[in-house]
Design a protein around this motif. Sequence first.
Motif, PDB file in Angstrom:
ATOM      1  N   UNK A  44      26.336  33.737  38.497  1.00 57.66           N
ATOM      2  CA  UNK A  44      26.495  35.087  37.969  1.00 57.66           C
ATOM      3  C   UNK A  44      27.427  35.123  36.760  1.00 57.66           C
ATOM      4  N   UNK A  45      28.547  34.421  36.843  1.00 55.26           N
ATOM      5  CA  UNK A  45      29.564  34.495  35.778  1.00 55.26           C
ATOM      6  C   UNK A  45      30.274  33.154  35.624  1.00 55.26           C
ATOM      7  N   UNK A  46      29.599  32.169  35.029  1.00 55.53           N
ATOM      8  CA  UNK A  46      30.190  30.831  34.936  1.00 55.53           C
ATOM      9  C   UNK A  46      31.520  30.805  34.172  1.00 55.53           C
ATOM     10  N   UNK A  47      31.653  31.619  33.138  1.00 55.86           N
ATOM     11  CA  UNK A  47      32.915  31.645  32.387  1.00 55.86           C
ATOM     12  C   UNK A  47      34.045  32.194  33.242  1.00 55.86           C
ATOM     13  N   UNK A  48      33.745  33.192  34.048  1.00 50.41           N
ATOM     14  CA  UNK A  48      34.749  33.772  34.928  1.00 50.41           C
ATOM     15  C   UNK A  48      35.181  32.756  35.977  1.00 50.41           C
ATOM     16  N   UNK A  49      34.238  32.030  36.533  1.00 49.21           N
ATOM     17  CA  UNK A  49      34.574  31.016  37.534  1.00 49.21           C
ATOM     18  C   UNK A  49      35.530  29.987  36.955  1.00 49.21           C
ATOM     19  N   UNK A  50      35.254  29.495  35.756  1.00 52.46           N
ATOM     20  CA  UNK A  50      36.142  28.497  35.164  1.00 52.46           C
ATOM     21  C   UNK A  50      37.511  29.098  34.836  1.00 52.46           C
ATOM     22  N   UNK A  51      37.548  30.384  34.504  1.00 46.69           N
ATOM     23  CA  UNK A  51      38.823  31.039  34.172  1.00 46.69           C
ATOM     24  C   UNK A  51      39.716  31.222  35.394  1.00 46.69           C
ATOM     25  N   UNK A  52      39.134  31.365  36.574  1.00 43.79           N
ATOM     26  CA  UNK A  52      39.931  31.604  37.785  1.00 43.79           C
ATOM     27  C   UNK A  52      40.012  30.380  38.686  1.00 43.79           C
ATOM     28  N   UNK A  53      39.533  29.251  38.225  1.00 44.06           N
ATOM     29  CA  UNK A  53      39.483  28.053  39.065  1.00 44.06           C
ATOM     30  C   UNK A  53      40.851  27.680  39.638  1.00 44.06           C
ATOM     31  N   UNK A  54      41.908  27.869  38.886  1.00 42.75           N
ATOM     32  CA  UNK A  54      43.247  27.497  39.338  1.00 42.75           C
ATOM     33  C   UNK A  54      44.040  28.673  39.887  1.00 42.75           C
ATOM     34  N   UNK A  55      43.423  29.850  39.957  1.00 42.11           N
ATOM     35  CA  UNK A  55      44.093  31.055  40.452  1.00 42.11           C
ATOM     36  C   UNK A  55      43.597  31.324  41.871  1.00 42.11           C
ATOM     37  N   UNK A  56      44.488  31.621  42.816  1.00 35.72           N
ATOM     38  CA  UNK A  56      44.015  31.966  44.156  1.00 35.72           C
ATOM     39  C   UNK A  56      43.107  33.195  44.063  1.00 35.72           C
ATOM     40  N   UNK A  57      41.943  33.110  44.683  1.00 39.68           N
ATOM     41  CA  UNK A  57      41.009  34.232  44.614  1.00 39.68           C
ATOM     42  C   UNK A  57      40.100  34.245  45.833  1.00 39.68           C
ATOM     43  N   UNK A  58      39.519  35.397  46.060  1.00 37.96           N
ATOM     44  CA  UNK A  58      38.523  35.575  47.111  1.00 37.96           C
ATOM     45  C   UNK A  58      37.279  36.182  46.482  1.00 37.96           C
ATOM     46  N   UNK A  59      36.120  35.802  46.986  1.00 39.81           N
ATOM     47  CA  UNK A  59      34.863  36.430  46.594  1.00 39.81           C
ATOM     48  C   UNK A  59      34.485  37.374  47.724  1.00 39.81           C
ATOM     49  N   UNK A  60      34.238  38.628  47.370  1.00 40.64           N
ATOM     50  CA  UNK A  60      33.901  39.651  48.367  1.00 40.64           C
ATOM     51  C   UNK A  60      32.485  40.124  48.099  1.00 40.64           C
ATOM     52  N   UNK A  61      31.661  40.113  49.122  1.00 40.62           N
ATOM     53  CA  UNK A  61      30.279  40.588  49.007  1.00 40.62           C
ATOM     54  C   UNK A  61      30.128  41.780  49.960  1.00 40.62           C
ATOM     55  N   UNK A  62      29.679  42.899  49.412  1.00 43.28           N
ATOM     56  CA  UNK A  62      29.386  44.088  50.226  1.00 43.28           C
ATOM     57  C   UNK A  62      27.875  44.239  50.206  1.00 43.28           C
ATOM     58  N   UNK A  63      27.273  44.207  51.392  1.00 38.24           N
ATOM     59  CA  UNK A  63      25.813  44.276  51.507  1.00 38.24           C
ATOM     60  C   UNK A  63      25.407  45.381  52.466  1.00 38.24           C
ATOM     61  N   UNK A  64      24.229  45.927  52.203  1.00 30.65           N
ATOM     62  CA  UNK A  64      23.701  46.926  53.133  1.00 30.65           C
ATOM     63  C   UNK A  64      23.188  46.208  54.379  1.00 30.65           C
ATOM     64  N   UNK A  65      23.132  46.941  55.471  1.00 28.68           N
ATOM     65  CA  UNK A  65      22.628  46.376  56.732  1.00 28.68           C
ATOM     66  C   UNK A  65      21.139  46.598  56.844  1.00 28.68           C
TER      67      UNK A  65
END
Length: 97
Positions: A76-97
């Motif tokens: 989805x966002x390869x540049x963003x992934x490389x920018x946060x690689x060394x920063x603690x982070x969580x990926x949150x997915x909100x999905x419908x049931x």
Amino acid sequence: MENEDEYCMLLALPAIPEGGSQAEELAQRSTLRTAFITYLQLKQAAGIINIDGPQGSYVVHIFPPCDFANENMARIAPDLLSAVAEVPHLVIVIATC
């Protein structure tokens, strides 16, 4: 996550409040890493929360850095992934049931 119209993906990062200090940022990074990321990685699990609300039912998935989170971020966002690689982070997915 098969239907793009039925989920959203968010990235949770430590933040410095306006006027905050470097010590506050380090404290947030430490808390995020120890209270959430390390816990989920040790359990080899994602956090899962079911929400029933007036607009419908949703499932919230909270992922520490892992293959699933990294592969989806890279797609989805390869540049963003490389920018946060060394920063603690969580990926949150909100999905419908």
